[in-house]
Design a protein around this motif. Structure first.
Motif, PDB file in Angstrom:
ATOM      1  N   UNK A   6       0.826  -1.199   0.000  1.00 19.79           N
ATOM      2  CA  UNK A   6       0.000   0.000   0.000  1.00 19.79           C
ATOM      3  C   UNK A   6       0.861   1.250   0.000  1.00 19.79           C
ATOM      4  N   UNK A   7       0.405   2.236  -0.749  1.00 11.94           N
ATOM      5  CA  UNK A   7       1.058   3.540  -0.754  1.00 11.94           C
ATOM      6  C   UNK A   7       0.144   4.582  -0.127  1.00 11.94           C
ATOM      7  N   UNK A   8      -0.960   4.112   0.471  1.00 12.20           N
ATOM      8  CA  UNK A   8      -1.872   5.018   1.134  1.00 12.20           C
ATOM      9  C   UNK A   8      -3.085   5.376   0.304  1.00 12.20           C
ATOM     10  N   UNK A   9      -3.464   4.503  -0.619  1.00 14.30           N
ATOM     11  CA  UNK A   9      -4.601   4.778  -1.491  1.00 14.30           C
ATOM     12  C   UNK A   9      -5.898   5.012  -0.723  1.00 14.30           C
ATOM     13  N   UNK A  63       7.158  20.359  -6.201  1.00 12.31           N
ATOM     14  CA  UNK A  63       7.596  20.085  -7.574  1.00 12.31           C
ATOM     15  C   UNK A  63       7.363  18.639  -7.961  1.00 12.31           C
ATOM     16  N   UNK A  64       8.396  17.978  -8.486  1.00 16.98           N
ATOM     17  CA  UNK A  64       8.224  16.589  -8.944  1.00 16.98           C
ATOM     18  C   UNK A  64       8.023  15.590  -7.804  1.00 16.98           C
ATOM     19  N   UNK A  65       8.183  16.025  -6.572  1.00 18.67           N
ATOM     20  CA  UNK A  65       7.949  15.141  -5.419  1.00 18.67           C
ATOM     21  C   UNK A  65       6.465  14.994  -5.108  1.00 18.67           C
ATOM     22  N   UNK A  66       5.632  15.842  -5.699  1.00 17.26           N
ATOM     23  CA  UNK A  66       4.193  15.854  -5.413  1.00 17.26           C
ATOM     24  C   UNK A  66       3.533  14.559  -5.874  1.00 17.26           C
ATOM     25  N   UNK A  67       2.758  13.971  -4.976  1.00 17.30           N
ATOM     26  CA  UNK A  67       1.969  12.779  -5.272  1.00 17.30           C
ATOM     27  C   UNK A  67       0.689  12.852  -4.449  1.00 17.30           C
ATOM     28  N   UNK A  68      -0.421  12.347  -4.978  1.00 10.67           N
ATOM     29  CA  UNK A  68      -1.646  12.343  -4.170  1.00 10.67           C
ATOM     30  C   UNK A  68      -1.587  11.327  -3.033  1.00 10.67           C
ATOM     31  N   UNK A  69      -0.646  10.422  -3.100  1.00  6.32           N
ATOM     32  CA  UNK A  69      -0.516   9.368  -2.096  1.00  6.32           C
ATOM     33  C   UNK A  69       0.395   9.825  -0.963  1.00  6.32           C
TER      34      UNK A  69
END
Length: 165
Positions: A6-9, A63-69
């Motif tokens: 899991x990545x935190x979905x 920046x590129x580190x942004x993820x919804x997870x």
């Protein structure tokens, strides 16, 4: 889904449901809406738009580190500058401000309760995220000492009060 993969979905799904409920839910589910209080409405406006600016600014800084997870990207780096110098989770902080701002604008028990639920949710979500960040970045433990978790000053006072009582 295996929890080790899991990545935190689930956090993202719950967050989306809470935000949809906040903005598109009933305007006054309990019939307890207060009379429109102009001062509270203006405070709500200030919090709402400040929160939007903070959340967007924080997202840009990632920046590129942004993820919804909540789990950091494998190629990610730890950002400790800009807003991240003061708050470890400034996007969550911005969304919390937006939520309480919306509660001030709408002035209903429903929106106020959901704003508090979102605050608690972001506290829980950030706890798991910080476990992953500590595993990924050796300097995260030191960073936690210098930057507040969610809400500068207020959060610290509230959490200390709750845990001491």
């Amino acid at each position: 889904m295996n929890s080790k993969q899991s990545r935190g979905e689930l956090y993202v799904v719950v967050q989306a449901i809470l935000l949809i409920a906040l903005f598109f839910g009933p305007k006054d589910i309990f019939g307890l809406s207060t009379m429109l209080n102009q001062t509270l409405w203006w405070i709500g406006q200030i919090l709402f738009y400040s929160g939007i600016v903070i959340a967007i600014w924080a997202a840009i800084l990632l920046g590129p580190n942004l993820t919804p997870l909540p789990k950091p990207k494998p190629s990610g780096e730890l950002i400790q500058s800009g807003l991240y110098r003061f708050v470890r989770h400034p996007i969550y902080f911005g969304v919390i401000l937006v939520s309480f701002g919306w509660a001030g604008i709408e002035q209903t028990i429903y929106t106020l309760v959901l704003a508090f639920i979102l605050l608690i949710f972001f506290d829980l979500k950030s706890r798991q995220e910080e476990i992953w960040l500590t595993e990924k970045f050796s300097e995260y433990a030191e960073y936690k000492i210098t930057a507040k978790k969610l809400i500068p000053f207020i959060y610290y006072i509230a959490v200390n009060f709750l845990y001491k009582t």
